[in-house]
Write a protein that holds these residues in place. Structure first.
Motif, PDB file in Angstrom:
ATOM      1  N   TYR A 123      42.052  49.140  43.216  1.00 18.86           N
ATOM      2  CA  TYR A 123      42.778  47.877  43.127  1.00 18.86           C
ATOM      3  C   TYR A 123      43.407  47.846  41.735  1.00 18.86           C
ATOM      4  O   TYR A 123      42.711  47.595  40.750  1.00 18.86           O
ATOM      5  CB  TYR A 123      41.836  46.686  43.304  1.00 18.86           C
ATOM      6  N   PRO A 124      44.711  48.141  41.606  1.00 21.02           N
ATOM      7  CA  PRO A 124      45.332  48.248  40.282  1.00 21.02           C
ATOM      8  C   PRO A 124      45.034  47.022  39.413  1.00 21.02           C
ATOM      9  O   PRO A 124      45.047  45.885  39.900  1.00 21.02           O
ATOM     10  CB  PRO A 124      46.817  48.363  40.627  1.00 21.02           C
ATOM     11  N   ILE A 133      44.245  42.015  36.457  1.00 22.03           N
ATOM     12  CA  ILE A 133      43.922  41.495  37.783  1.00 22.03           C
ATOM     13  C   ILE A 133      42.533  41.961  38.206  1.00 22.03           C
ATOM     14  O   ILE A 133      42.217  43.153  38.149  1.00 22.03           O
ATOM     15  CB  ILE A 133      44.954  41.953  38.839  1.00 22.03           C
ATOM     16  N   GLY A 134      41.703  41.026  38.645  1.00 17.33           N
ATOM     17  CA  GLY A 134      40.450  41.314  39.324  1.00 17.33           C
ATOM     18  C   GLY A 134      40.595  41.014  40.803  1.00 17.33           C
ATOM     19  O   GLY A 134      41.601  40.431  41.227  1.00 17.33           O
ATOM     20  N   PHE A 151      52.380  44.024  53.627  1.00 16.62           N
ATOM     21  CA  PHE A 151      51.572  44.276  52.439  1.00 16.62           C
ATOM     22  C   PHE A 151      50.073  44.160  52.658  1.00 16.62           C
ATOM     23  O   PHE A 151      49.588  43.226  53.308  1.00 16.62           O
ATOM     24  CB  PHE A 151      51.960  43.291  51.331  1.00 16.62           C
ATOM     25  N   LEU A 152      49.345  45.099  52.061  1.00 17.02           N
ATOM     26  CA  LEU A 152      47.931  44.936  51.771  1.00 17.02           C
ATOM     27  C   LEU A 152      47.817  44.459  50.324  1.00 17.02           C
ATOM     28  O   LEU A 152      48.739  44.626  49.522  1.00 17.02           O
ATOM     29  CB  LEU A 152      47.181  46.259  51.948  1.00 17.02           C
ATOM     30  N   ILE A 153      46.677  43.892  49.972  1.00 17.51           N
ATOM     31  CA  ILE A 153      46.566  43.258  48.654  1.00 17.51           C
ATOM     32  C   ILE A 153      46.742  44.243  47.512  1.00 17.51           C
ATOM     33  O   ILE A 153      47.360  43.916  46.487  1.00 17.51           O
ATOM     34  CB  ILE A 153      45.215  42.510  48.533  1.00 17.51           C
ATOM     35  N   GLU A 154      46.256  45.481  47.672  1.00  7.30           N
ATOM     36  CA  GLU A 154      46.359  46.428  46.564  1.00  7.30           C
ATOM     37  C   GLU A 154      47.814  46.787  46.256  1.00  7.30           C
ATOM     38  O   GLU A 154      48.162  47.066  45.105  1.00  7.30           O
ATOM     39  CB  GLU A 154      45.540  47.693  46.837  1.00  7.30           C
ATOM     40  N   ALA A 160      53.045  43.721  41.262  1.00  8.22           N
ATOM     41  CA  ALA A 160      52.993  42.690  40.225  1.00  8.22           C
ATOM     42  C   ALA A 160      52.803  43.307  38.846  1.00  8.22           C
ATOM     43  O   ALA A 160      53.455  42.897  37.870  1.00  8.22           O
ATOM     44  CB  ALA A 160      51.872  41.705  40.534  1.00  8.22           C
ATOM     45  N   LEU A 161      51.928  44.290  38.731  1.00  7.37           N
ATOM     46  CA  LEU A 161      51.699  44.929  37.438  1.00  7.37           C
ATOM     47  C   LEU A 161      52.918  45.724  36.973  1.00  7.37           C
ATOM     48  O   LEU A 161      53.189  45.821  35.769  1.00  7.37           O
ATOM     49  CB  LEU A 161      50.479  45.849  37.514  1.00  7.37           C
ATOM     50  N   GLN A 162      53.653  46.277  37.911  1.00  3.40           N
ATOM     51  CA  GLN A 162      54.852  47.033  37.551  1.00  3.40           C
ATOM     52  C   GLN A 162      55.986  46.125  37.078  1.00  3.40           C
ATOM     53  O   GLN A 162      56.839  46.550  36.303  1.00  3.40           O
ATOM     54  CB  GLN A 162      55.337  47.846  38.747  1.00  3.40           C
TER      55      GLN A 162
END
Length: 540
Positions: A123-124, A133-134, A151-154, A160-162
């Motif tokens: 999970y990035p 992110i947790g 989409f899956l959550i991962e 989002a992180l990108q």
């Protein structure tokens, strides 16, 4: 010791030896067979900046279950116009970064011009801009799952992180993508932090028909802490308070159309996507431990979404919570596993004491609990501890606005059981990790996979935990104290490099530190493994 107790101890020792050395696998996002009817995979604890001792914002994650343990730093990238971003399903069980076994390309979305570097865990979890992110799977109402969603959550976490620098940006992007292209996963909770604030986002599918999403994000007050552990916790939603709540479009109408809200009662989101009470033992333990004056009980209909702790938390305090097995509390599963032992005092006279059996721990599995309860019913009352042996990896992430981005965020990362493994600092500016971090150890035993550097010693130590913990626990504390003592000098060095315009050198400095610390931790746990075999060489 009486013969019957001697026999009992021998039986437990044999079982522990055989069972503790086995890595129990859990199907992806499956109901825990040991659980009381609900899933129990991951835990996340959040700390607002005014609730921490140093002003850092924290989020966290225990990735409990059989998920991939390889991780890597994905660098920042730039893209040509009309490039597309592929969206994959099935990335959680791969053995290495290049492994595409059972991975499918679900679809694609337009790519952006440039992306940020990020830490690619299952999970990035962290990018170079101190966005963290947790995660914890909620499961929720099965009828809301619509696998036509993209989409899956991962994958949403990765994007989002990108693309984002703040928690609010990440929530808005994740929500818009899930609504536009559809959310195809089980209900999920992700806890999103930046250097100023931390939010809890709960998201689910929209049921049959055109795939979309139902979601709510609630902000943890700056002077509060929060916890999420596989159960939706967002209760009453204030739709007129955008500083503390963000929601999907037409949420109340969609909930009413689905039959999950009558339009009259107070709108409580956990009732929309969930299936029961909005907390269990982990949430209760954390909230009650940190705010005892509230006198919370397990009989309450709801617990507070967040609490103001009686004292501010350091990162060490949060790490300690992730080592919790409730030992010494009414929820301690070993509290009834007492045996009588006879020793001789200084004068040579026999003295009989009642002590906890040295071969038991709160990480015993269901087979052992069943055996003990067969021998004497009601001896062990099963509890879901925060630290479990079935953890793939975990992290506690600090976001610190007073430090440069190269060193500002630090993911205190550990493999395997968080109650037994050391924390390795990985910074927002870390550019690369040891090669062994790029290999998953879940599919088979691999001595080139970093997780096995820790897992062997951890499992062996639980065969006789009373003896094994005397090696493991001081080593965990020692590694933690070493890092905390060394980081201020590293941070000052990075600040100087950045102020001099030497950002590349700053990143090199934190990368070298992360790698050196990781190699040192792996070497120490290999030494502990040898010490344990020496300790148990003549029997357990």
């Amino acid at each position: 010791m009486k013969p019957s107790l001697r026999f009992f101890s021998a039986v437990l020792t044999v079982l522990l030896l055989n069972l503790s050395l086995i890595v129990y696998s859990q199907p992806e996002k499956e109901i825990d067979p040991d659980g009381p009817g609900y899933a129990e995979n991951c835990t996340s604890i959040m700390v607002g900046r005014l609730a921490s001792t140093d002003g850092s914002v924290m989020t966290s994650h225990t990735c409990d279950g059989r998920y991939r343990t390889w991780l890597e730093v994905v660098p920042a990238m730039t893209f040509e116009r009309d490039t597309v971003h592929p969206v994959y399903w099935g990335t959680m069980q791969t053995e290495e970064a290049w492994d595409m076994t059972n991975v499918t390309r679900k679809g694609e979305i337009p790519e952006v011009k440039s992306t940020y570097a990020y830490l690619n865990t299952a999970y990035p979890c962290l990018n170079e801009k101190q966005l963290a992110i947790g995660e914890t799977t909620i499961y929720g109402k099965r009828e809301l799952i619509n696998q036509d969603g993209l989409f899956l959550i991962e994958e949403l976490e990765r994007i989002a992180l990108q693309r984002c620098t703040t928690a609010r940006q990440a929530i808005a992007l994740i929500g818009s993508l899930a609504e536009e292209f559809g959310y195809g996963d089980m209900a999920e909770c992700i806890t999103i932090a930046d250097p100023r604030e931390v939010w809890q986002l709960e998201i689910a599918g929209s049921g049959p028909g055109k795939p979309s999403s139902l979601w709510v994000a609630q902000r943890i007050p700056d002077d509060h802490i929060g916890v999420a552990a596989n159960i939706p916790r967002i209760s009453e939603v204030n739709f007129n308070d955008p500083d503390h709540f963000m929601t999907s479009k037409d949420l109340r109408k969609k909930a009413k159309d689905l039959g999950y809200w009558d339009g009259k009662e107070t709108f409580k989101f956990y009732r929309v996507i969930g299936t029961g009470k909005p907390y269990a033992i982990r949430e209760f333990f954390v909230l009650n431990t940190l705010a005892p004056e509230l006198k919370l009980t397990m009989e309450m209909e709801e617990l507070p979404f967040s609490v103001k702790p009686v004292k501010k938390l350091s990162v060490s305090d949060v790490m300690a919570l992730f080592r919790e097995t409730y030992e010494g509390t009414p929820y301690d599963m070993t509290r009834n596993l007492m045996v009588k032992v006879t020793r001789r005092d200084e004068t040579g006279n026999p003295v009989t004491d009642t002590v906890k059996s040295p071969i038991v721990s709160n990480w015993m599995n269901n087979d052992l609990r069943t055996l003990i309860n067969e021998l004497k019913p009601g001896t062990v009352d099963r509890q879901r501890t925060i630290a479990i042996a079935g953890c793939s990896y975990s992290h506690v992430i600090q976001c610190r606005e007073w430090l440069p981005e190269e060193v500002g965020a630090v993911a205190w990362f550990s493999f395997d059981n968080p109650g037994q493994s050391p924390r390795i600092p990985i910074f927002s500016g870390t550019m690369a990790l040891p090669e062994s971090f790029r290999i998953c150890g879940q599919h088979r035993y691999r001595d080139d996979a970093a997780i096995w550097s820790f897992r062997e010693a951890n499992r062996l130590s639980t065969v006789n935990w009373e003896r094994g913990r005397k090696l493991i626990e001081p080593a965990v504390a020692g590694m933690e104290q070493k890092a905390l003592a060394e980081l201020p000098a590293l941070e000052e060095r990075v600040k100087k490099l950045v102020s001099d315009g030497k950002n590349a050198e700053a990143k090199k400095a934190v990368t070298e530190y992360t790698n050196a610390f990781a190699h040192g931790a792996m070497s120490r746990w290999q030494e502990i493994k040898k010490e344990l075999w020496q300790m148990f060489g003549r029997g357990f």
